[in-house]
Write a protein that holds these residues in place. Sequence first.
Motif, PDB file in Angstrom:
ATOM      1  N   SER A 113     -38.830 -14.995 -12.594  1.00 20.32           N
ATOM      2  CA  SER A 113     -37.399 -14.863 -12.270  1.00 20.32           C
ATOM      3  C   SER A 113     -37.095 -13.497 -11.668  1.00 20.32           C
ATOM      4  CB  SER A 113     -36.537 -15.122 -13.510  1.00 20.32           C
ATOM      5  OG  SER A 113     -36.792 -14.164 -14.510  1.00 20.32           O
ATOM      6  N   ILE A 114     -37.792 -12.451 -12.117  1.00 22.02           N
ATOM      7  CA  ILE A 114     -37.617 -11.129 -11.519  1.00 22.02           C
ATOM      8  C   ILE A 114     -38.093 -11.162 -10.070  1.00 22.02           C
ATOM      9  CG2 ILE A 114     -38.485  -8.740 -11.552  1.00 22.02           C
ATOM     10  CD1 ILE A 114     -36.384  -9.168 -13.639  1.00 22.02           C
ATOM     11  N   GLY A 115     -39.228 -11.800  -9.814  1.00 22.54           N
ATOM     12  CA  GLY A 115     -39.748 -11.912  -8.448  1.00 22.54           C
ATOM     13  C   GLY A 115     -38.803 -12.668  -7.536  1.00 22.54           C
ATOM     14  N   ILE A 116     -38.253 -13.772  -8.018  1.00 25.31           N
ATOM     15  CA  ILE A 116     -37.296 -14.544  -7.223  1.00 25.31           C
ATOM     16  C   ILE A 116     -36.047 -13.708  -6.956  1.00 25.31           C
ATOM     17  CG2 ILE A 116     -35.748 -16.548  -7.284  1.00 25.31           C
ATOM     18  CD1 ILE A 116     -38.047 -18.021  -8.786  1.00 25.31           C
ATOM     19  N   SER A 117     -35.576 -12.981  -7.958  1.00 26.74           N
ATOM     20  CA  SER A 117     -34.400 -12.119  -7.775  1.00 26.74           C
ATOM     21  C   SER A 117     -34.664 -11.048  -6.724  1.00 26.74           C
ATOM     22  CB  SER A 117     -34.013 -11.451  -9.093  1.00 26.74           C
ATOM     23  OG  SER A 117     -33.662 -12.400 -10.046  1.00 26.74           O
ATOM     24  N   MET A 118     -35.855 -10.468  -6.756  1.00 28.29           N
ATOM     25  CA  MET A 118     -36.192  -9.440  -5.768  1.00 28.29           C
ATOM     26  C   MET A 118     -36.226 -10.017  -4.358  1.00 28.29           C
ATOM     27  SD  MET A 118     -39.054  -7.256  -7.831  1.00 28.29           S
ATOM     28  CE  MET A 118     -39.186  -5.941  -6.636  1.00 28.29           C
ATOM     29  N   ILE A 119     -36.754 -11.220  -4.220  1.00 30.74           N
ATOM     30  CA  ILE A 119     -36.763 -11.874  -2.906  1.00 30.74           C
ATOM     31  C   ILE A 119     -35.340 -12.119  -2.429  1.00 30.74           C
ATOM     32  CG2 ILE A 119     -37.344 -14.028  -1.708  1.00 30.74           C
ATOM     33  CD1 ILE A 119     -39.903 -14.102  -3.482  1.00 30.74           C
ATOM     34  N   LEU A 120     -34.472 -12.593  -3.327  1.00 31.85           N
ATOM     35  CA  LEU A 120     -33.078 -12.850  -2.948  1.00 31.85           C
ATOM     36  C   LEU A 120     -32.360 -11.561  -2.551  1.00 31.85           C
ATOM     37  CD1 LEU A 120     -32.040 -15.501  -5.622  1.00 31.85           C
ATOM     38  CD2 LEU A 120     -32.533 -15.873  -3.201  1.00 31.85           C
ATOM     39  N   VAL A 121     -32.594 -10.487  -3.280  1.00 27.28           N
ATOM     40  CA  VAL A 121     -31.972  -9.205  -2.929  1.00 27.28           C
ATOM     41  C   VAL A 121     -32.490  -8.715  -1.590  1.00 27.28           C
ATOM     42  CG1 VAL A 121     -31.880  -6.762  -3.589  1.00 27.28           C
ATOM     43  CG2 VAL A 121     -31.426  -8.519  -5.289  1.00 27.28           C
ATOM     44  N   PHE A 122     -33.780  -8.864  -1.338  1.00 23.84           N
ATOM     45  CA  PHE A 122     -34.365  -8.455  -0.062  1.00 23.84           C
ATOM     46  C   PHE A 122     -33.744  -9.247   1.087  1.00 23.84           C
ATOM     47  CE2 PHE A 122     -37.808  -8.555   3.132  1.00 23.84           C
ATOM     48  CZ  PHE A 122     -37.920  -7.199   3.361  1.00 23.84           C
ATOM     49  N   ILE A 123     -33.585 -10.559   0.906  1.00 21.47           N
ATOM     50  CA  ILE A 123     -32.937 -11.391   1.929  1.00 21.47           C
ATOM     51  C   ILE A 123     -31.498 -10.951   2.130  1.00 21.47           C
ATOM     52  CG2 ILE A 123     -32.108 -13.732   2.413  1.00 21.47           C
ATOM     53  CD1 ILE A 123     -34.720 -14.734   1.083  1.00 21.47           C
ATOM     54  N   LEU A 124     -30.790 -10.632   1.056  1.00 24.70           N
ATOM     55  CA  LEU A 124     -29.415 -10.159   1.162  1.00 24.70           C
ATOM     56  C   LEU A 124     -29.351  -8.853   1.942  1.00 24.70           C
ATOM     57  CD1 LEU A 124     -26.443 -10.588   0.339  1.00 24.70           C
ATOM     58  CD2 LEU A 124     -26.940  -9.279  -1.730  1.00 24.70           C
ATOM     59  N   PHE A 125     -30.287  -7.935   1.691  1.00 20.28           N
ATOM     60  CA  PHE A 125     -30.334  -6.685   2.456  1.00 20.28           C
ATOM     61  C   PHE A 125     -30.534  -6.953   3.934  1.00 20.28           C
ATOM     62  CE2 PHE A 125     -31.803  -3.970  -1.340  1.00 20.28           C
ATOM     63  CZ  PHE A 125     -30.494  -3.558  -1.592  1.00 20.28           C
ATOM     64  N   ILE A 126     -31.428  -7.859   4.269  1.00 22.66           N
ATOM     65  CA  ILE A 126     -31.675  -8.191   5.671  1.00 22.66           C
ATOM     66  C   ILE A 126     -30.410  -8.753   6.319  1.00 22.66           C
ATOM     67  CG2 ILE A 126     -32.953  -9.742   7.212  1.00 22.66           C
ATOM     68  CD1 ILE A 126     -35.348  -9.390   5.321  1.00 22.66           C
ATOM     69  N   ILE A 127     -29.710  -9.624   5.603  1.00 22.15           N
ATOM     70  CA  ILE A 127     -28.472 -10.210   6.139  1.00 22.15           C
ATOM     71  C   ILE A 127     -27.418  -9.130   6.351  1.00 22.15           C
ATOM     72  CG2 ILE A 127     -26.529 -11.737   5.569  1.00 22.15           C
ATOM     73  CD1 ILE A 127     -28.629 -13.581   4.205  1.00 22.15           C
ATOM     74  N   VAL A 128     -27.270  -8.235   5.384  1.00 25.73           N
ATOM     75  CA  VAL A 128     -26.278  -7.164   5.503  1.00 25.73           C
ATOM     76  C   VAL A 128     -26.623  -6.240   6.674  1.00 25.73           C
ATOM     77  CG1 VAL A 128     -25.368  -5.086   4.381  1.00 25.73           C
ATOM     78  CG2 VAL A 128     -25.518  -7.235   3.111  1.00 25.73           C
ATOM     79  N   ILE A 129     -27.879  -5.847   6.765  1.00 26.70           N
ATOM     80  CA  ILE A 129     -28.290  -4.957   7.864  1.00 26.70           C
ATOM     81  C   ILE A 129     -28.096  -5.648   9.203  1.00 26.70           C
ATOM     82  CG2 ILE A 129     -30.302  -3.840   8.921  1.00 26.70           C
ATOM     83  CD1 ILE A 129     -31.239  -3.202   6.038  1.00 26.70           C
ATOM     84  N   ALA A 130     -28.466  -6.916   9.295  1.00 23.37           N
ATOM     85  CA  ALA A 130     -28.291  -7.660  10.545  1.00 23.37           C
ATOM     86  C   ALA A 130     -26.814  -7.774  10.907  1.00 23.37           C
ATOM     87  CB  ALA A 130     -28.921  -9.044  10.425  1.00 23.37           C
ATOM     88  N   SER A 131     -25.958  -8.028   9.919  1.00 25.85           N
ATOM     89  CA  SER A 131     -24.525  -8.151  10.221  1.00 25.85           C
ATOM     90  C   SER A 131     -23.931  -6.812  10.641  1.00 25.85           C
ATOM     91  CB  SER A 131     -23.772  -8.726   9.024  1.00 25.85           C
ATOM     92  OG  SER A 131     -23.802  -7.832   7.939  1.00 25.85           O
ATOM     93  N   VAL A 132     -24.412  -5.705  10.072  1.00 27.74           N
ATOM     94  CA  VAL A 132     -23.935  -4.373  10.486  1.00 27.74           C
ATOM     95  C   VAL A 132     -24.360  -4.096  11.917  1.00 27.74           C
ATOM     96  CG1 VAL A 132     -24.254  -1.896  10.098  1.00 27.74           C
ATOM     97  CG2 VAL A 132     -23.751  -3.413   8.168  1.00 27.74           C
ATOM     98  N   ILE A 133     -25.601  -4.413  12.233  1.00 27.53           N
ATOM     99  CA  ILE A 133     -26.089  -4.179  13.589  1.00 27.53           C
ATOM    100  C   ILE A 133     -25.331  -5.032  14.590  1.00 27.53           C
ATOM    101  CG2 ILE A 133     -28.099  -4.512  15.104  1.00 27.53           C
ATOM    102  CD1 ILE A 133     -29.843  -3.669  12.709  1.00 27.53           C
TER     103      ILE A 133
END
Length: 138
Positions: A113-133
Amino acid sequence: MENLDKDIFEESIHFGLNSQTKKLLKRVVFWAKFISILGLLAVVLLSLLFGLSVIEREMILGDAVVMWIMLAFFIIPLVYLFVFALKAESALRESDSFILQKAVEYLKSYFKSIGISMILVFILFIIVIASVIITDYN
């Protein structure tokens, strides 16, 4: 058939952990309980804080709901860790390898569950960075 039952019974009698391993496992159980209880307490306090912020109109209800959903994701690994600690403690007390196996299964679920959470947070970071760009260039 009787021989198979005898083997299972003998396996449960022979716990197979030396005293140093049992001592280390007791320390792991202590820290697992400590971290899970402290984490669950933090989730409860943050939930109350978000609720009070909504009542005092410092936070929009939608934002608080998003925060509560995020906190719900934090509860899952903490519960797995707490159940691991309880089962491992019971396995040590009763010298039962079957209970220890169940405890390790909960520990596996905790890390999963920690691994899945980390993947979800990483995907969220990518989405946020992409939306800022994207919004900066438009």
